[in-house]
Design a protein around this motif. Sequence first.
Motif, PDB file in Angstrom:
ATOM      1  N   SER A  86       0.850  -1.247   0.011  1.00  0.00           N
ATOM      2  CA  SER A  86       0.039  -0.048   0.175  1.00  0.00           C
ATOM      3  C   SER A  86       1.046   1.185   0.058  1.00  0.00           C
ATOM      4  O   SER A  86       1.936   1.283   0.592  1.00  0.00           O
ATOM      5  CB  SER A  86      -1.041  -0.037   1.355  1.00  0.00           C
ATOM      6  OG  SER A  86      -1.115   1.213   1.760  1.00  0.00           O
ATOM      7  N   THR A  87       0.632   2.133  -0.869  1.00  0.00           N
ATOM      8  CA  THR A  87       1.417   3.530  -0.906  1.00  0.00           C
ATOM      9  C   THR A  87       1.330   3.944   0.569  1.00  0.00           C
ATOM     10  O   THR A  87       2.494   4.757   0.948  1.00  0.00           O
ATOM     11  CB  THR A  87       1.313   4.314  -2.003  1.00  0.00           C
ATOM     12  OG1 THR A  87      -0.242   4.647  -1.883  1.00  0.00           O
ATOM     13  CG2 THR A  87       1.619   3.807  -3.229  1.00  0.00           C
ATOM     14  N   ASN A  88       0.401   4.184   1.234  1.00  0.00           N
ATOM     15  CA  ASN A  88       0.366   4.757   2.538  1.00  0.00           C
ATOM     16  C   ASN A  88       1.142   3.966   3.589  1.00  0.00           C
ATOM     17  O   ASN A  88       1.934   4.527   4.182  1.00  0.00           O
ATOM     18  CB  ASN A  88      -1.162   4.490   3.054  1.00  0.00           C
ATOM     19  CG  ASN A  88      -1.895   5.805   2.827  1.00  0.00           C
ATOM     20  OD1 ASN A  88      -1.630   6.672   1.732  1.00  0.00           O
ATOM     21  ND2 ASN A  88      -2.870   6.162   3.604  1.00  0.00           N
ATOM     22  N   GLN A 112      -2.089  -4.661  -1.135  1.00  0.00           N
ATOM     23  CA  GLN A 112      -3.162  -4.355  -0.180  1.00  0.00           C
ATOM     24  C   GLN A 112      -3.772  -3.198  -0.019  1.00  0.00           C
ATOM     25  O   GLN A 112      -3.366  -2.401   1.087  1.00  0.00           O
ATOM     26  CB  GLN A 112      -2.249  -4.828   1.209  1.00  0.00           C
ATOM     27  CG  GLN A 112      -1.955  -6.140   1.232  1.00  0.00           C
ATOM     28  CD  GLN A 112      -1.056  -6.472   2.607  1.00  0.00           C
ATOM     29  OE1 GLN A 112      -1.616  -6.112   3.660  1.00  0.00           O
ATOM     30  NE2 GLN A 112      -0.081  -7.191   2.564  1.00  0.00           N
ATOM     31  N   GLY A 113      -4.197  -2.500  -1.169  1.00  0.00           N
ATOM     32  CA  GLY A 113      -4.960  -0.948  -1.212  1.00  0.00           C
ATOM     33  C   GLY A 113      -5.806  -0.961   0.003  1.00  0.00           C
ATOM     34  O   GLY A 113      -6.609  -1.671   0.028  1.00  0.00           O
ATOM     35  N   ARG A 114      -5.610   0.129   0.664  1.00  0.00           N
ATOM     36  CA  ARG A 114      -6.610   0.301   1.949  1.00  0.00           C
ATOM     37  C   ARG A 114      -7.587   1.570   1.771  1.00  0.00           C
ATOM     38  O   ARG A 114      -7.026   2.444   1.200  1.00  0.00           O
ATOM     39  CB  ARG A 114      -5.583   0.344   3.269  1.00  0.00           C
ATOM     40  CG  ARG A 114      -4.619  -0.858   3.607  1.00  0.00           C
ATOM     41  CD  ARG A 114      -3.609  -0.394   4.398  1.00  0.00           C
ATOM     42  NE  ARG A 114      -4.198  -0.122   5.657  1.00  0.00           N
ATOM     43  CZ  ARG A 114      -3.790   1.062   6.377  1.00  0.00           C
ATOM     44  NH1 ARG A 114      -3.007   1.627   5.930  1.00  0.00           N
ATOM     45  NH2 ARG A 114      -4.354   1.527   7.346  1.00  0.00           N
ATOM     46  N   ARG A 116     -11.181   3.503   3.598  1.00  0.00           N
ATOM     47  CA  ARG A 116     -11.497   4.082   5.072  1.00  0.00           C
ATOM     48  C   ARG A 116     -12.318   2.829   5.594  1.00  0.00           C
ATOM     49  O   ARG A 116     -12.627   1.915   4.843  1.00  0.00           O
ATOM     50  CB  ARG A 116     -12.554   5.136   4.833  1.00  0.00           C
ATOM     51  CG  ARG A 116     -11.573   6.456   4.495  1.00  0.00           C
ATOM     52  CD  ARG A 116     -12.405   7.813   4.100  1.00  0.00           C
ATOM     53  NE  ARG A 116     -12.956   8.222   5.363  1.00  0.00           N
ATOM     54  CZ  ARG A 116     -14.198   8.919   5.416  1.00  0.00           C
ATOM     55  NH1 ARG A 116     -14.821   9.315   4.026  1.00  0.00           N
ATOM     56  NH2 ARG A 116     -14.656   9.504   6.250  1.00  0.00           N
ATOM     57  N   TRP A 121      -9.122  -1.310  -1.192  1.00  0.00           N
ATOM     58  CA  TRP A 121      -9.052  -0.482  -2.435  1.00  0.00           C
ATOM     59  C   TRP A 121      -8.654  -1.133  -3.610  1.00  0.00           C
ATOM     60  O   TRP A 121      -7.380  -1.815  -3.627  1.00  0.00           O
ATOM     61  CB  TRP A 121      -8.192   0.593  -2.104  1.00  0.00           C
ATOM     62  CG  TRP A 121      -8.448   1.848  -3.192  1.00  0.00           C
ATOM     63  CD1 TRP A 121      -7.740   2.000  -4.299  1.00  0.00           C
ATOM     64  CD2 TRP A 121      -9.526   2.614  -3.392  1.00  0.00           C
ATOM     65  NE1 TRP A 121      -8.060   3.256  -4.950  1.00  0.00           N
ATOM     66  CE2 TRP A 121      -9.367   3.624  -4.573  1.00  0.00           C
ATOM     67  CE3 TRP A 121     -10.641   2.879  -2.535  1.00  0.00           C
ATOM     68  CZ2 TRP A 121     -10.106   4.471  -5.008  1.00  0.00           C
ATOM     69  CZ3 TRP A 121     -11.892   3.927  -3.270  1.00  0.00           C
ATOM     70  CH2 TRP A 121     -11.445   4.578  -4.419  1.00  0.00           C
ATOM     71  N   TYR A 130      -2.439   5.314  -7.558  1.00  0.00           N
ATOM     72  CA  TYR A 130      -2.442   5.105  -6.252  1.00  0.00           C
ATOM     73  C   TYR A 130      -1.207   5.987  -5.779  1.00  0.00           C
ATOM     74  O   TYR A 130       0.155   5.621  -6.089  1.00  0.00           O
ATOM     75  CB  TYR A 130      -1.861   3.597  -6.153  1.00  0.00           C
ATOM     76  CG  TYR A 130      -2.921   2.817  -6.910  1.00  0.00           C
ATOM     77  CD1 TYR A 130      -4.191   2.747  -6.886  1.00  0.00           C
ATOM     78  CD2 TYR A 130      -2.489   1.919  -7.888  1.00  0.00           C
ATOM     79  CE1 TYR A 130      -4.993   2.193  -7.688  1.00  0.00           C
ATOM     80  CE2 TYR A 130      -3.122   0.955  -8.589  1.00  0.00           C
ATOM     81  CZ  TYR A 130      -4.620   1.196  -8.661  1.00  0.00           C
ATOM     82  OH  TYR A 130      -5.270   0.453  -9.382  1.00  0.00           O
ATOM     83  N   GLY A 185     -11.104   8.096  -3.867  1.00  0.00           N
ATOM     84  CA  GLY A 185     -11.172   7.878  -2.302  1.00  0.00           C
ATOM     85  C   GLY A 185      -9.719   8.405  -1.652  1.00  0.00           C
ATOM     86  O   GLY A 185      -8.772   8.632  -2.224  1.00  0.00           O
ATOM     87  N   ILE A 186     -10.119   8.895  -0.457  1.00  0.00           N
ATOM     88  CA  ILE A 186      -8.880   9.458   0.030  1.00  0.00           C
ATOM     89  C   ILE A 186      -8.873   8.849   1.570  1.00  0.00           C
ATOM     90  O   ILE A 186      -9.561   8.767   2.459  1.00  0.00           O
ATOM     91  CB  ILE A 186      -8.927  11.254   0.187  1.00  0.00           C
ATOM     92  CG1 ILE A 186      -8.776  11.587  -1.126  1.00  0.00           C
ATOM     93  CG2 ILE A 186      -7.652  11.915   1.223  1.00  0.00           C
ATOM     94  CD1 ILE A 186      -9.221  12.988  -1.349  1.00  0.00           C
ATOM     95  N   GLY A 203      -3.409   9.579   1.331  1.00  0.00           N
ATOM     96  CA  GLY A 203      -3.259   8.343   0.368  1.00  0.00           C
ATOM     97  C   GLY A 203      -4.643   8.787  -0.563  1.00  0.00           C
ATOM     98  O   GLY A 203      -5.972   8.784  -0.064  1.00  0.00           O
ATOM     99  N   ILE A 204      -4.137   8.843  -1.979  1.00  0.00           N
ATOM    100  CA  ILE A 204      -5.298   9.273  -2.868  1.00  0.00           C
ATOM    101  C   ILE A 204      -5.446   7.883  -4.008  1.00  0.00           C
ATOM    102  O   ILE A 204      -4.326   7.502  -4.622  1.00  0.00           O
ATOM    103  CB  ILE A 204      -4.841  10.514  -3.421  1.00  0.00           C
ATOM    104  CG1 ILE A 204      -4.843  11.820  -2.579  1.00  0.00           C
ATOM    105  CG2 ILE A 204      -5.908  10.958  -4.624  1.00  0.00           C
ATOM    106  CD1 ILE A 204      -4.137  12.906  -2.808  1.00  0.00           C
ATOM    107  N   GLY A 205      -6.469   7.752  -4.030  1.00  0.00           N
ATOM    108  CA  GLY A 205      -6.621   6.437  -5.191  1.00  0.00           C
ATOM    109  C   GLY A 205      -7.776   7.107  -6.266  1.00  0.00           C
ATOM    110  O   GLY A 205      -8.805   7.430  -5.838  1.00  0.00           O
TER     111      GLY A 205
HETATM  112  C1  BTN Z   1     -11.476   5.259   0.673  1.00  0.00           C
HETATM  113  O1  BTN Z   1     -12.078   4.266   1.371  1.00  0.00           O
HETATM  114  O2  BTN Z   1     -12.449   6.110  -0.136  1.00  0.00           O
HETATM  115  C2  BTN Z   1     -10.198   5.744   0.667  1.00  0.00           C
HETATM  116  C3  BTN Z   1      -9.341   4.963  -0.366  1.00  0.00           C
HETATM  117  C4  BTN Z   1      -7.962   5.411  -0.424  1.00  0.00           C
HETATM  118  C5  BTN Z   1      -6.919   4.565  -1.686  1.00  0.00           C
HETATM  119  C6  BTN Z   1      -5.682   5.177  -1.782  1.00  0.00           C
HETATM  120  S1  BTN Z   1      -4.860   4.368  -2.967  1.00  0.00           S
HETATM  121  C7  BTN Z   1      -3.368   5.111  -2.519  1.00  0.00           C
HETATM  122  C8  BTN Z   1      -3.403   5.000  -0.958  1.00  0.00           C
HETATM  123  N1  BTN Z   1      -2.684   3.655  -0.479  1.00  0.00           N
HETATM  124  C9  BTN Z   1      -3.635   3.009   0.196  1.00  0.00           C
HETATM  125  O3  BTN Z   1      -3.597   1.856   0.501  1.00  0.00           O
HETATM  126  N2  BTN Z   1      -4.950   3.622   0.275  1.00  0.00           N
HETATM  127  C10 BTN Z   1      -4.724   5.018  -0.459  1.00  0.00           C
END
Ligand code: BTN
Length: 323
Positions: A86-88, A112-114, A116, A121, A130, A185-186, A203-205
């Motif tokens: 995950s970039t975060n 493992q993009g995350r 909220r 994600w 990402y 999503g942020i 974190g911005i997707g």
């Molecule tokens: C949401 O649930 O709306 C927030 C989503 C955020 C996704 C981004 S993608 C880049 C960064 N790395 C992650 O793991 N999550 C954020």
Amino acid sequence: MTARDQVLDMLIDYLGRPISGEAISRQLGITRQMVWKHIKALRNDMAIESKPNGGYCLPTLPDVMSPAILKRLGVPNIALLDEVDSTNMEAKRRVSDGAGDNFAVVAARQTQGRGRRGRSWVSQPGQGLYLSIAMRPPVDIAQVQKITLLAAVSVCAAIKKWRPDAPLRIKWPNDVLLNGKKICGILCELISDLEGSTWVVMGIGVNLRLPEGGFPEELRGKATTLDTIAPPPIRLQLAADILGYTTDYLDSWRDDFGQVMEAYRQYMPAAGCALRVLPAGQAGYDAAFAGVDDDGGLLLERDGKVERIISGEISIEGMDGYV
Ligand code: BTN
């Protein structure tokens, strides 16, 4: 830098103009045959034209994670990764390991993009941007929750730069909607470094194209992609623009938050529209949208009274799959 990256670097330097295989071979000290091999490999990821005089030409910037593209765009401080959990999480590791200055991370793919509230994600390669931006906030920590609003406004500004007529809305606090469906999503997280300074990881997707097989069932009708309105910008251009607007809004915030809120309000839904409020871990309830105050709190009307909330999620009637 590999020889293949060096060939790409030269093509990018000559963007829109042909450069001969001979010139590439001379400059990089490799054979013509090697040049041809690298061009062939690069063509798996981008269009490279062959000109009648034997030159190669890159007509537009390709959508690849290349430092040469960042150089061309004039943004040196983004770490580029092909794959990461995950970039975060990566940004938080870099802060814990003692990152000096503010920085950003972009990955082509997250395993493992995350999202909220513990959600995941969707993060397939080439499908989305990402991006995580890590910074020491320019204001007192008590104000830091406002940064998520600033991130949403920066994303809207970057999308508007690409398509000024993009029909965007922000669903409080920070979901960016395109044609009423979620496009971005942020996830903002706080972390302390070794010296005890607080950092924010933003974190911005951004959804550019549909994932293979489409969005998962729970997102159908709620999420959309930029390519529904036009061919999307390349990811690093979008990242550079988001980073640029974020930096400008953070600078303006040193004085006051008014400029960010003024921009934010352009993207708000109409006053009076029906909402469903979903506080974390509690039962949801209906209310009417009454605005967002200067500190980023949501104002809603319920039983004839205006209430203010500072956390939670909402659904807006007619948007984001909520009817
Ligand atoms: C949401 O649930 O709306 C927030 C989503 C955020 C996704 C981004 S993608 C880049 C960064 N790395 C992650 O793991 N999550 C954020």
